[in-house]
Every structure is written in structure tokens, then in C-alpha cells.
Scaffold this active site. Structure first.
Site, PDB file in Angstrom:
ATOM      1  CG  LEU A  28       4.298  19.602   4.827  1.00 26.91           C
ATOM      2  CD1 LEU A  28       3.499  19.828   6.108  1.00 26.91           C
ATOM      3  CD2 LEU A  28       4.808  18.164   4.758  1.00 26.91           C
ATOM      4  N   GLY A  29       3.749  20.334  -0.088  1.00 26.64           N
ATOM      5  CA  GLY A  29       2.903  20.386  -1.275  1.00 26.64           C
ATOM      6  C   GLY A  29       2.436  18.979  -1.614  1.00 26.64           C
TER       7      GLY A  29
ATOM      8  CG  MET B  61       5.754  15.785  -5.709  1.00 34.54           C
ATOM      9  SD  MET B  61       5.902  14.063  -6.235  1.00 34.54           S
ATOM     10  CE  MET B  61       7.679  13.853  -6.235  1.00 34.54           C
TER      11      MET B  61
ATOM     12  CG  ASP C  86       3.815  24.253   3.224  1.00 36.73           C
ATOM     13  OD1 ASP C  86       4.345  23.545   2.341  1.00 36.73           O
ATOM     14  OD2 ASP C  86       3.177  25.295   2.971  1.00 36.73           O
TER      15      ASP C  86
ATOM     16  CG  ASN D 232      12.625  18.291 -10.068  1.00 38.05           C
ATOM     17  OD1 ASN D 232      13.051  17.179  -9.773  1.00 38.05           O
ATOM     18  ND2 ASN D 232      11.402  18.483 -10.542  1.00 38.05           N
TER      19      ASN D 232
ATOM     20  N   GLY E  33       5.472  11.403  -8.963  1.00 35.39           N
ATOM     21  CA  GLY E  33       4.320  12.291  -9.010  1.00 35.39           C
ATOM     22  C   GLY E  33       3.284  11.982  -7.947  1.00 35.39           C
TER      23      GLY E  33
ATOM     24  CE  LYS F 114      12.708  13.410 -11.107  1.00 28.26           C
ATOM     25  NZ  LYS F 114      12.264  14.727 -11.473  1.00 28.26           N
TER      26      LYS F 114
ATOM     27  CG  ASN G  14      12.622  15.381 -14.970  1.00 31.74           C
ATOM     28  OD1 ASN G  14      12.529  14.243 -14.501  1.00 31.74           O
ATOM     29  ND2 ASN G  14      12.096  16.428 -14.373  1.00 31.74           N
TER      30      ASN G  14
ATOM     31  CD  GLU H  96       8.734  13.199 -17.229  1.00 36.41           C
ATOM     32  OE1 GLU H  96       8.395  14.389 -17.077  1.00 36.41           O
ATOM     33  OE2 GLU H  96       8.937  12.421 -16.288  1.00 36.41           O
ATOM     34  CE1 TYR H  97      10.664  18.259 -19.526  1.00 34.24           C
ATOM     35  CE2 TYR H  97      11.292  19.824 -21.213  1.00 34.24           C
ATOM     36  CZ  TYR H  97      10.906  19.561 -19.923  1.00 34.24           C
ATOM     37  OH  TYR H  97      10.757  20.581 -19.030  1.00 34.24           O
TER      38      TYR H  97
END
Length: 325
Positions: free
Chosen positions: A29-30, A32, A51, A117, A145, A195, A199, A202-203
Site C-alpha cells: 500500500l505504497g 501506487m 502492508d 515492475n 504514477g 511495460k 519505460n 520514457e528514458y
């Protein structure tokens, strides 16, 4: 047990159903995971969350109205079979340990979704482990995000058709629209693979924007306003994008460059994308260079540049600048 409560370890209590009658477990439960649990709960789904931090669980119970579970066993006991349990955990040993534990606790027909990820090779292996017990698996590449709570998440999922059908109702809620923003892209492993490449792209996009803006900033004779220009580019320009919008917003709020370290972290997925390009023999110079530049930023001692100075001094007698100058 009503919403906004915490289930004790081992408790097998009946919980009040949400408006949809749908139930899901969320482990991790961070930012995200907590936001995803909140989006589901707002849509009438009963979310049982766990969590490693009891304080984190309590905070989401209070703010999101989820049902907290003090242990994984309590979470499992609170969900009727067939269960869907979604993991939002850091890739690597933490996810591995959790999945192995679930393989020993869950029943045939249950499904585990890894929304973190993870490396797609790990997802393929883990799916095979769970399949031996009759447990389904979905790898869900998740993008969005901290904005995903309000805007929805882009979900790239890999699974068998049967597992995809079972999880689909939750995907439709988490995505920006029930019919858009999520896709069953292929078999197990395909979600995390897509994904991973996402990413890597995205970089490259981030590096390109950063270099262009640095050029604008460097032309001091024009005294260019970066916030104004990034806003401008967001209106009808070929390079308009959400990433540009976020950059423009940050620049409008003001950035104290002197207080920032020029260090950019890299996630595992950027590395995995570069490795995949090498293994396939497909040229990906932009993605690879963007990754290498992040490595360069993390070299606080800048040994590479020091060596270049030594070489320049050796062959050309160029002065070596002292530290702090």
C-alpha cells in the site's frame, strides 16, 4: 467487519460488501498501491489491503475506507474464493518471497496479479510455479504514477484468456475508461515486457526534453523563459505530451537548481530494455544512451571525467582542474 476496519491475523470474518459486490486483496500500500486501492474502493469494490507497515494500513483504512488486514493470512481469509490478489511491491526478492508464500496459501482458481515492475522472465517463471497449484497469474505493467488515482492507470497485462476475463472487472475500474487505457496484450510475461519497453522509451523522451531545455537555458543572450516555452509547446506542437505538461507545471512553480543534485536514478526496466535490444540485435541507441547518461549522473566522483582529464594532460599538457574549482 465493516469498511474502515482492520482484520486481525488469522481472522476469517465476514466483511461488508461494497456497492458492486466485488472484492479484491491488495498487498503493498505504497503510493501506487494505496492509490489503486482507493480508486477501486471509490467505485464500490471491497478492497482488503495489507502492508508490512501497520501504520500505512491504518492510514489507508482511515482515508480510503478499505478493509485493513494485519497479515497476509487475514487478507486471504477475508476474501471468498475464487480470490483475486493484486501485488504492488518492489521488484526482486520482496515480490518473489510474497509470491512463493501465496503459492503455498491460495487455492486452485485463485489469481495473483503482479502490478509491480518485475522482469518479464521472472513473471513467466512465477506463473509456472503458481500453475502447478492451479493458481492463475497475471503480470500487469502499470503506468500512471501518482496521477493514476484521479486520471486512471494505463495497464498492460499478460495472462491466459481465462485469467484475463476473471480480472477484467477490476482493470476496467483502474483504467481511465472501461474500454480504453488497458489491454490484454498477450500471454504471461507480455504485460511486463511491454511495460519494460515503455519505460525504455520514457528514458529517451525524458533525455531529449532535458537536453533541449538545457540548450534553451544556455542561450543566456535571449533570456528565455522555460516555463513559458514548455507551455507553448503543449499547445498544438508536434512534441506536445503529458510529460511536457508535467515539466511545464514544475517549471511554473519554480525550481531552485542550486539545491538539486545532478543525480538521476535508473529503474531496472531501463537496463532490461537495453539488454533486450542487445539480445535481439535490434539497434536502440537512444534508449541505451539515455540509460548510460543516468549511470553517468550517479557517478558522484565522476571518475570517467577525471580519467579524461588525465589523458588530456598526458598527451596535450592540458591543465587538470582542482576539485572545488
Amino acid at each position: 467487519m465493516a469498511h474502515g476496519s482492520v482484520l486481525s491475523s488469522g481472522a476469517a470474518e465476514t466483511i461488508v460488501k461494497g456497492e458492486t459486490g466485488m472484492k479484491i486483496g491488495m498487498i503493498g500500500l505504497g503510493k501506487m498501491g494505496g492509490n489503486m486501492a482507493t480508486r477501486l474502493a471509490r467505485a464500490g469494490v471491497t478492497v482488503v489491503g495489507h502492508d508490512h507497515s501497520p501504520e500505512v494500513v491504518s492510514s489507508w483504512v482511515a482515508s480510503a475506507g478499505i478493509v485493513g488486514a494485519s497479515s497476509v493470512d487475514a487478507l486471504i481469509a477475508a476474501l471468498p474464493a475464487p480470490r483475486v490478489i493484486w501485488l504492488m511491491l518492489p521488484s526482486g526478492p520482496i515480490t518473489e518471497e510474497q509470491l512463493v508464500g501465496l503459492s503455498q496459501r491460495l487455492a486452485p482458481g485463485d489469481v495473483v496479479v503482479d502490478g509491480g515492475n518485475s522482469n518479464y522472465h521472472d513473471s513467466e517463471r512465477r506463473a509456472a510455479l503458481l500453475a502447478e497449484k492451479g493458481i492463475g497469474f497475471m503480470d500487469a505493467g502499470t503506468s500512471g504514477g501518482v496521477w493514476g488515482l484521479e486520471n486512471g492507470y494505463c495497464l498492460m497485462v499478460g495472462a491466459t484468456p481465462e485469467v484475463a476475463r476473471q480480472v477484467r472487472p477490476f482493470l476496467e475500474i483502474l483504467a481511465p475508461h472501461p474500454e480504453r487505457g488497458w489491454a490484454h496484450v498477450g500471454p504471461v510475461g507480455a504485460g511486463h515486457y511491454v511495460k519494460m519497453v515503455h519505460n525504455g522509451i520514457e528514458y529517451g523522451m525524458m533525455q531529449s526534453l532535458a537536453e533541449g531545455l538545457a540548450l534553451l537555458q544556455g542561450k543566456t543572450a535571449f533570456d528565455l523563459d522555460l516555463a513559458k516555452i514548455t507551455d507553448l509547446w503543449g499547445e498544438g506542437s508536434v512534441v506536445r505530451s503529458w510529460l511536457l505538461e508535467l515539466t511545464a507545471d514544475a517549471l511554473r512553480k519554480g525550481v531552485d537548481w542550486n539545491q538539486m543534485a545532478a543525480v538521476v536514478a535508473d529503474s531496472g526496466e531501463g537496463r532490461w530494455t537495453a539488454i533486450e535490444a542487445i539480445e535481439q540485435g535490434i539497434p536502440a541507441p537512444v534508449l541505451s544512451l539515455a540509460l548510460h547518461l543516468r549511470f553517468q549522473s550517479q557517478d558522484r566522483d565522476a571518475l570517467t571525467f577525471k580519467l579524461l582529464s588525465v589523458m588530456r594532460h598526458a598527451f596535450g599538457g592540458h591543465a587538470i582542474q582542482a576539485s572545488g574549482q
